[in-house]
Design a protein around this motif. Sequence first.
Motif, PDB file in Angstrom:
ATOM      1  N   ILE A 269       0.853  -1.195   0.000  1.00  0.00           N
ATOM      2  CA  ILE A 269       0.000   0.000   0.000  1.00  0.00           C
ATOM      3  C   ILE A 269       0.887   1.242   0.000  1.00  0.00           C
ATOM      4  CG2 ILE A 269      -1.790   1.288   1.243  1.00  0.00           C
ATOM      5  CD1 ILE A 269      -2.355  -1.501   2.663  1.00  0.00           C
ATOM      6  N   THR A 270       0.705   2.126  -0.976  1.00  0.00           N
ATOM      7  CA  THR A 270       1.436   3.387  -0.961  1.00  0.00           C
ATOM      8  C   THR A 270       0.528   4.497  -0.413  1.00  0.00           C
ATOM      9  OG1 THR A 270       0.825   4.068  -3.218  1.00  0.00           O
ATOM     10  CG2 THR A 270       2.784   2.663  -2.968  1.00  0.00           C
ATOM     11  N   GLY A 271       1.148   5.608  -0.018  1.00  0.00           N
ATOM     12  CA  GLY A 271       0.365   6.666   0.608  1.00  0.00           C
ATOM     13  C   GLY A 271      -0.326   6.155   1.843  1.00  0.00           C
ATOM     14  N   ALA A 272       0.415   5.379   2.641  1.00  0.00           N
ATOM     15  CA  ALA A 272      -0.212   4.584   3.704  1.00  0.00           C
ATOM     16  C   ALA A 272      -0.093   5.176   5.094  1.00  0.00           C
ATOM     17  CB  ALA A 272       0.411   3.184   3.712  1.00  0.00           C
ATOM     18  N   THR A 273       0.350   6.427   5.210  1.00  0.00           N
ATOM     19  CA  THR A 273       0.589   6.970   6.548  1.00  0.00           C
ATOM     20  C   THR A 273      -0.598   7.720   7.126  1.00  0.00           C
ATOM     21  OG1 THR A 273       1.646   8.897   5.538  1.00  0.00           O
ATOM     22  CG2 THR A 273       3.084   7.098   6.266  1.00  0.00           C
ATOM     23  N   SER A 274      -1.662   7.920   6.364  1.00  0.00           N
ATOM     24  CA  SER A 274      -2.856   8.592   6.893  1.00  0.00           C
ATOM     25  C   SER A 274      -4.034   8.304   5.975  1.00  0.00           C
ATOM     26  CB  SER A 274      -2.635  10.112   6.996  1.00  0.00           C
ATOM     27  OG  SER A 274      -2.483  10.681   5.710  1.00  0.00           O
ATOM     28  N   GLY A 275      -5.213   8.753   6.390  1.00  0.00           N
ATOM     29  CA  GLY A 275      -6.386   8.709   5.529  1.00  0.00           C
ATOM     30  C   GLY A 275      -6.734   7.327   5.015  1.00  0.00           C
ATOM     31  N   VAL A 276      -7.071   7.268   3.729  1.00  0.00           N
ATOM     32  CA  VAL A 276      -7.538   6.025   3.120  1.00  0.00           C
ATOM     33  C   VAL A 276      -6.461   4.951   3.140  1.00  0.00           C
ATOM     34  CG1 VAL A 276      -8.338   4.973   0.979  1.00  0.00           C
ATOM     35  CG2 VAL A 276      -9.277   7.170   1.703  1.00  0.00           C
TER      36      VAL A 276
END
Length: 254
Positions: free
Chosen positions: A13-20
Amino acid sequence: MMGTRFASKVVLITGATSGVGAAVARRIAAEGGAVVLGARGKEAGDRIAEEIRTAGGRALFVPTDVTVEADVARLTDAAVSEFGRLDGAFNNAGAINAFGPVQDIDDAGWRADLELNLTAVYYGLRHQVPALAASGGGAILNNASQLGVVGMASVAPYVAAKHGVIGLTRAVALENADQGIRVNALVSGAVDTPAYRNSMGATPEGEAMVAALHPIGRIARPEEIAAFCAHLLSDEASFITGAALTADGGFTAR
């Protein structure tokens, strides 16, 4: 644990540090999957990975700039090295860099939006597809947002990039259908994330305006989108590929 749909599976999962992205990581880990998280923010990434491990899940964080192909390759290799295989990927990293009418956007703004929102997905696919093939198949989900299917003024580079994500998704789905690799695009409406709160949701007026764009009368919770993503990445969606699938509160139905 919520279930075992992802038992023995490994999902990147990328962009995995917050939100969706973080919500998807938590959901898949809660359903038995190992999650490999990629993002720029090391402190936040380490915190989420540790949270998942403390809850009994399996998680690895790898600092990743998705606009750098070597980073993307290292992230994919780390998943295989740590857990022995790769079964799924959610290419979620993205943001708007350039704002304003197209005649006022410079080359740097144009390139920044395409590199983060489209080229980064291409890098992900280049490395994820062979890893999935080596595991006997799997699923990839690319986040195209609602602006992958509709237009919006003042963010033309982002709109162009997200439309490109859907075209790229469909082409790669066709290239790999016979290998048991499914590739789909997520079309989501506004989601209550830190990034949203720092922009349109920063004021009651802005929040009301964005909510009004969704016929359902509100924006999404990250957990709602995560549930949809988990379904698309699971074997329950085994007959779905090459599709742009909507979870947008009616935004694109107008």
